[in-house]
Write a protein that holds these residues in place. Structure first.
Motif, short mmCIF file in Angstrom:
data_model
loop_
_atom_site.label_atom_id
_atom_site.label_comp_id
_atom_site.label_asym_id
_atom_site.label_seq_id
_atom_site.Cartn_x
_atom_site.Cartn_y
_atom_site.Cartn_z
N GLY A 1 0.82 -1.20 0.00
CA GLY A 1 0.00 0.00 0.00
C GLY A 1 0.85 1.25 0.00
O GLY A 1 2.08 1.20 -0.12
N ASP A 2 0.19 2.38 0.15
CA ASP A 2 0.81 3.70 0.08
C ASP A 2 1.07 4.20 1.50
O ASP A 2 0.14 4.31 2.30
CB ASP A 2 -0.14 4.64 -0.66
CG ASP A 2 0.41 6.04 -0.84
OD1 ASP A 2 1.51 6.34 -0.33
OD2 ASP A 2 -0.28 6.86 -1.49
N PHE B 1 -4.17 2.93 6.01
CA PHE B 1 -3.33 1.77 5.68
C PHE B 1 -2.18 1.63 6.67
O PHE B 1 -1.91 0.54 7.19
CB PHE B 1 -2.80 1.91 4.25
CG PHE B 1 -1.66 0.98 3.93
CD1 PHE B 1 -1.87 -0.38 3.78
CD2 PHE B 1 -0.37 1.48 3.79
CE1 PHE B 1 -0.81 -1.24 3.50
CE2 PHE B 1 0.69 0.64 3.50
CZ PHE B 1 0.47 -0.73 3.36
N ILE B 2 -1.49 2.74 6.94
CA ILE B 2 -0.34 2.69 7.85
C ILE B 2 -0.78 2.31 9.26
O ILE B 2 -0.14 1.49 9.93
CB ILE B 2 0.41 4.04 7.84
CG1 ILE B 2 1.23 4.15 6.57
CG2 ILE B 2 1.32 4.18 9.06
CD1 ILE B 2 2.28 3.06 6.38
N LYS B 3 -1.86 2.89 9.72
CA LYS B 3 -2.36 2.56 11.06
C LYS B 3 -2.67 1.07 11.16
O LYS B 3 -2.31 0.41 12.15
CB LYS B 3 -3.59 3.38 11.37
CG LYS B 3 -4.14 3.15 12.78
CD LYS B 3 -5.33 4.05 13.08
CE LYS B 3 -5.84 3.80 14.49
NZ LYS B 3 -7.02 4.66 14.80
N MET B 4 -3.31 0.51 10.13
CA MET B 4 -3.63 -0.91 10.11
C MET B 4 -2.38 -1.77 10.15
O MET B 4 -2.28 -2.72 10.93
CB MET B 4 -4.46 -1.23 8.87
CG MET B 4 -4.81 -2.70 8.68
SD MET B 4 -3.48 -3.68 7.85
CE MET B 4 -3.41 -2.89 6.23
N PHE C 1 6.39 14.75 -1.82
CA PHE C 1 6.25 15.12 -0.40
C PHE C 1 5.40 14.10 0.37
O PHE C 1 5.65 13.83 1.54
CB PHE C 1 5.68 16.53 -0.27
CG PHE C 1 6.75 17.58 -0.13
CD1 PHE C 1 7.07 18.13 1.11
CD2 PHE C 1 7.49 18.00 -1.23
CE1 PHE C 1 8.07 19.07 1.25
CE2 PHE C 1 8.49 18.94 -1.12
CZ PHE C 1 8.79 19.48 0.14
N ASP C 2 4.40 13.53 -0.28
CA ASP C 2 3.57 12.52 0.38
C ASP C 2 4.41 11.32 0.81
O ASP C 2 4.26 10.82 1.93
CB ASP C 2 2.44 12.05 -0.54
CG ASP C 2 1.24 12.99 -0.52
OD1 ASP C 2 1.24 13.94 0.28
OD2 ASP C 2 0.33 12.77 -1.33
#
Length: 238
Positions: free
Chosen positions: A61-62, A68-71, A110-111
């Motif tokens: 994922g991104d 997504f990152i939290k999961m 930047f993201d």
């Protein structure tokens, strides 16, 4: 899951430095959580690591997607019951005259380079603070401290990443959490216009050189922190 083995999250794990580091850590009995965009490459890497001896978690994922990152981080913490290391390695680049960049390209760089580092760090910190230990390692670039013609976007993102990491270091030292930043020069990886292994890269750092250096930072005694590491091939002026 084995509490005696250290646990590390690696972003940008499917290629280059991230992949080399994942394989190195697997050989040292690390429990790994691997994050990258490419599902197929992650699956292949996970299979290779499983053959070494430990089945890793992997998430495609991104890293700029907070849900997504939290999961991914919560599942890692639940599975391994701890997070000892976060290696913020994912990165993208864009190069050329300033007027050639679109606002979409600016946001993309930047993201990944800045927002992704922020989100991963933010969601890992509560677990490290609860444990009163942990190590955040960001793979930046020597252009976080210098600039070059054609690099206004990339350099700006790396300066921002550097400033964020520097501030976090001051913020969490009292919590027993180490923060290290690696500033690398030329590395023979997919990041450049020429493919990895191109003869023009013969004198550059290899992903394995970088992995060895990162592991050195990770392998210091509990009371020792390497705040910064600047690393270049001997053939590159700095």
């Amino acid at each position: 899951m084995n509490q005696n083995y250290p646990t590390a999250i690696i972003t940008g794990a499917s290629k280059g430095i991230g992949r080399a580091l994942a394989l190195l850590l697997a050989g040292h009995n690390f429990q790994l959580s691997l994050i990258a965009r490419n599902q197929g490459e992650l699956k292949d890497l996970a299979a290779e690591i499983t053959e070494i001896g430990h089945r890793p978690l992997y998430f495609a994922g991104d890293i700029a997607d907070e849900a997504f990152i939290k999961m991914a981080i919560e599942k890692t913490a639940h599975t391994f019951q701890k997070i000892d290391f976060l290696i913020n390695n994912a990165g993208v680049g864009a190069f050329g005259p300033t007027e050639s960049y679109t606002s979409e390209k600016w946001d993309q760089v930047f993201d990944t380079n800045v927002k992704g580092t922020f989100l991963c760090t933010q969601h890992v910190l509560p677990h490290m603070k609860e444990a009163k230990k942990g190590h955040l390692i960001t793979i930046a670039s020597d252009v976080a401290k210098r600039v070059f013609d054609g690099g206004s976007l990339y350099c700006a993102s790396k300066y921002a990443q550097h400033a964020f990491t520097e501030a976090v270091r001051k913020e969490v030292r009292k919590d027993g959490i180490k923060v290290s930043t690696v500033y690398s020069g030329l590395v023979d990886s997919h990041f450049h216009a020429d493919p990895q292994g191109d003869p023009s890269h013969a004198d550059w750092l290899s992903p394995e050189n970088m992995a060895d250096s990162i592991y050195y930072i990770m392998n210091q005694p509990a009371h020792v922190v390497i705040d910064e590491l600047m690393i270049h091939p001997l053939s590159q002026e700095y």
